[in-house]
Design a protein around this motif. Sequence first.
Motif, PDB file in Angstrom:
ATOM      1  N   GLN A  42     -40.973  64.892   2.210  1.00  0.00           N
ATOM      2  CA  GLN A  42     -41.989  63.858   2.048  1.00  0.00           C
ATOM      3  C   GLN A  42     -43.169  64.436   1.288  1.00  0.00           C
ATOM      4  N   GLY A  43     -43.687  63.660   0.345  1.00  0.00           N
ATOM      5  CA  GLY A  43     -44.844  64.076  -0.436  1.00  0.00           C
ATOM      6  C   GLY A  43     -45.955  63.042  -0.353  1.00  0.00           C
ATOM      7  N   TYR A  44     -47.192  63.510  -0.432  1.00  0.00           N
ATOM      8  CA  TYR A  44     -48.355  62.631  -0.310  1.00  0.00           C
ATOM      9  C   TYR A  44     -49.402  63.043  -1.331  1.00  0.00           C
ATOM     10  N   ASP A  45     -49.993  62.055  -1.977  1.00  0.00           N
ATOM     11  CA  ASP A  45     -51.027  62.302  -2.975  1.00  0.00           C
ATOM     12  C   ASP A  45     -52.158  61.316  -2.717  1.00  0.00           C
ATOM     13  N   GLU A  46     -53.324  61.840  -2.316  1.00  0.00           N
ATOM     14  CA  GLU A  46     -54.432  60.963  -1.942  1.00  0.00           C
ATOM     15  C   GLU A  46     -55.679  61.302  -2.743  1.00  0.00           C
TER      16      GLU A  46
ATOM     17  N   TYR B  78     -62.542  63.500  -3.283  1.00  0.00           N
ATOM     18  CA  TYR B  78     -61.497  64.312  -2.661  1.00  0.00           C
ATOM     19  C   TYR B  78     -60.169  64.068  -3.384  1.00  0.00           C
ATOM     20  N   ASP B  79     -59.427  65.133  -3.573  1.00  0.00           N
ATOM     21  CA  ASP B  79     -58.080  65.062  -4.147  1.00  0.00           C
ATOM     22  C   ASP B  79     -57.176  65.917  -3.264  1.00  0.00           C
ATOM     23  N   ASN B  80     -56.306  65.264  -2.496  1.00  0.00           N
ATOM     24  CA  ASN B  80     -55.439  65.970  -1.543  1.00  0.00           C
ATOM     25  C   ASN B  80     -53.973  65.748  -1.889  1.00  0.00           C
ATOM     26  N   LYS B  81     -53.205  66.818  -1.824  1.00  0.00           N
ATOM     27  CA  LYS B  81     -51.762  66.741  -2.027  1.00  0.00           C
ATOM     28  C   LYS B  81     -51.071  67.480  -0.890  1.00  0.00           C
TER      29      LYS B  81
ATOM     30  N   LEU C 120     -50.643  57.676  -2.304  1.00  0.00           N
ATOM     31  CA  LEU C 120     -49.250  57.499  -2.711  1.00  0.00           C
ATOM     32  C   LEU C 120     -48.383  58.390  -1.846  1.00  0.00           C
ATOM     33  N   ASN C 121     -47.302  57.824  -1.289  1.00  0.00           N
ATOM     34  CA  ASN C 121     -46.343  58.664  -0.556  1.00  0.00           C
ATOM     35  C   ASN C 121     -44.933  58.407  -1.087  1.00  0.00           C
ATOM     36  N   TYR C 122     -44.129  59.447  -1.057  1.00  0.00           N
ATOM     37  CA  TYR C 122     -42.771  59.366  -1.591  1.00  0.00           C
ATOM     38  C   TYR C 122     -41.918  60.395  -0.868  1.00  0.00           C
ATOM     39  N   GLY C 123     -40.609  60.160  -0.864  1.00  0.00           N
ATOM     40  CA  GLY C 123     -39.754  61.127  -0.190  1.00  0.00           C
ATOM     41  C   GLY C 123     -38.305  60.703  -0.152  1.00  0.00           C
TER      42      GLY C 123
END
Length: 686
Positions: A333-337, A358-361, A316-319
């Motif tokens: 910009q934010g990213y949640d993978e 994996y949980d990346n932010k 998910l990306n948002y910004g």
Amino acid sequence: MKSPKGFRGKYFSLAAILALSATITLANETKSYVDTKKSAEAQEEFSESEELTPPSEELDVVVISKKIKVKEVDAPFASEIYTKKQIKKSRAKDIYEFLNTQSSVVTIPSYGNIFTQSIDMRGYGIGDGYQNVVVSVNGRRLNNIDMTSQLLSSIPLESIEQIEIIKGSGSVEYGDGANAGAINIITKGYEGAAVKAYTGSNGLQFASIGLGIKKEKFSISGYIDDYSHNGYKTIANEGTKDDSWSRNKEIKGTFTPIENLTLNLGKSFSKMQIKYPNALTLAQYNQDPYFTPIPKVEWWGTEQDYKIQSYYSNMLNYGLNYQLNQNILFDFQGYDENKDSTYESVGGSFPSKDISHYDNKAYNTKINFKNKDFKIVLGLDSFEGNRDSYGNLVTKNNLGYYATLKYNINNQNSFSIGSRYEKIKYEHNDGINILKDDIKLNAFDIGYNYTIDKFSSFFISINKSFQSPDIDRFFTYNFATSHYEFNGFIEPVKVKTLNTGYNYIGYPNKFKIATFYSDIEDEIYYTGSVNTNFDKTRKYGLEIYDKYNILYNLFITLNYSYVNTNIKENSINPAVEGNNIPGVSKHNIKFALGYNPTHRINLLLSHVYKSKAYSMSDIDGSFGKMEAYNSTDFSATYKYKKYEFFAKVNNLFDKKNALFADDGTTLGVYPVNYERNFMIGMSAKF
């Protein structure tokens, strides 16, 4: 020479028809082209085709991977820029193939894995090079917290607007891992509809569709693609082949509720699976690269026939982007993978399945200030990476602050300077013990560009960069205590690089030449039993890019790089001092010849050569240099209105190639691109 697998006579027939058409048209090419363009009937057809001469924007490309936008000719660093048109003309089936055949970057399937390939730039080696270059997509880092290469297979080539390769720079803007530089991939949403499909040798199948709407206040677009391949060879005695498949999809949109404010939101999914073959011996490979690998004896004593890797990613990306006034821009910009990687060992007495979650932010914030003479960027980057495997939770968090400035002294002289501070925190929790540590590192970049005229310039820059150890190197398992502990043999990498170069961005010739010299402290490597550092290494080289338009419809390109590497000091094993870094070819040549006999037909012949190199991890050079890499490709495209029909032959002369790896005691060979392959397909836009 063996007969080509998957061969169908119609592929050669199509190529022959196109070549004959090209020959017939050549005699009257210029007059026919001009007269046709003037006619009203042909004007409609011509407008639907690509111009044979490059548009002005290709001569005035803007580098946007650096946080300060700069024209290619004004850049105080070495770069390679590839536009959507150039990417499309290559007829590469994926981004790895494009980078390996068209750019100075080296890519090769990692132990047979075509989805997460090894990446090398400027001599860091096919074993560890991927950790010394930052790869980003629209600003989102693809680098992982462990020893897993960047997953570029999740990016459809059709969605890419531009690829920018920044060499010897980028450490201020991108921080951890940008020792060789950065590769930035820019994608744009679809407008209208676009479809593409192709089929080829060994059961190759691909289809994609992209849809999009773009209005004044909003845009929305998405794509779906599907890839499958039946495999090149038998990898187990029961007849299993190294087949693979992948599925990617994405939807994203932008919304402008008020003037100067744009919100963006996107969601993407990727799933893929591939079967891994075991390695061949050198004798088996020399006898026949199709040799079925024998079962491999793992360290716990059981034999394994092959492995299966499954990969799933959900991102998910948002910004938002807000233009406060004509001089100030704010961007967030934010990213949640979330992603899962599963390795399954097949065969033997104890088949196993290893699952890592994996949980990346990540969060990227920057403020741009600009006026007539200068541009300033202040930024903050945060990355929080977690991996849960075997009940062990491991985290690596990066927090970086940076500032960079570009100042135009006058019309000919410009100066840039930047600095970065980054803190990296580690934690390992195995349910019993908790290990914590942190590292503080910094980077800087100073550059100068002298613009000779509107087409040419000279630049020089000094860059300091760093690479922190990944979690697989920083922590090690102690069999005596049955617990993880810190690796006392590992240190972060520190690099200082001097870059100089000359650019001529014009038509009919586009020419670039750059030299570099890097002094490295504590370059990370694997000895066969432990991850540790070379005390001091150095790399220097020469890079040349030239595209020359012989005629308006005939061009030639050359991308050549020379890299010399040397282990200067190594206290752990002084015997290897003076040796080269393994897995690095001194000479890399990418050559292409393109011809458009008419505005409908495009022909492209390209060749890749990589000189002999020591096998991956062969630090002492005990196995000697392995064979050179050679592959020639030919593609032909025919355009009619909104449709394109294309055919391509990979490895035209049927050369065998391989990845060579030293596991500490033996040499393993993984054949790659070792047979002629064919592909035929079509694409259309509506």
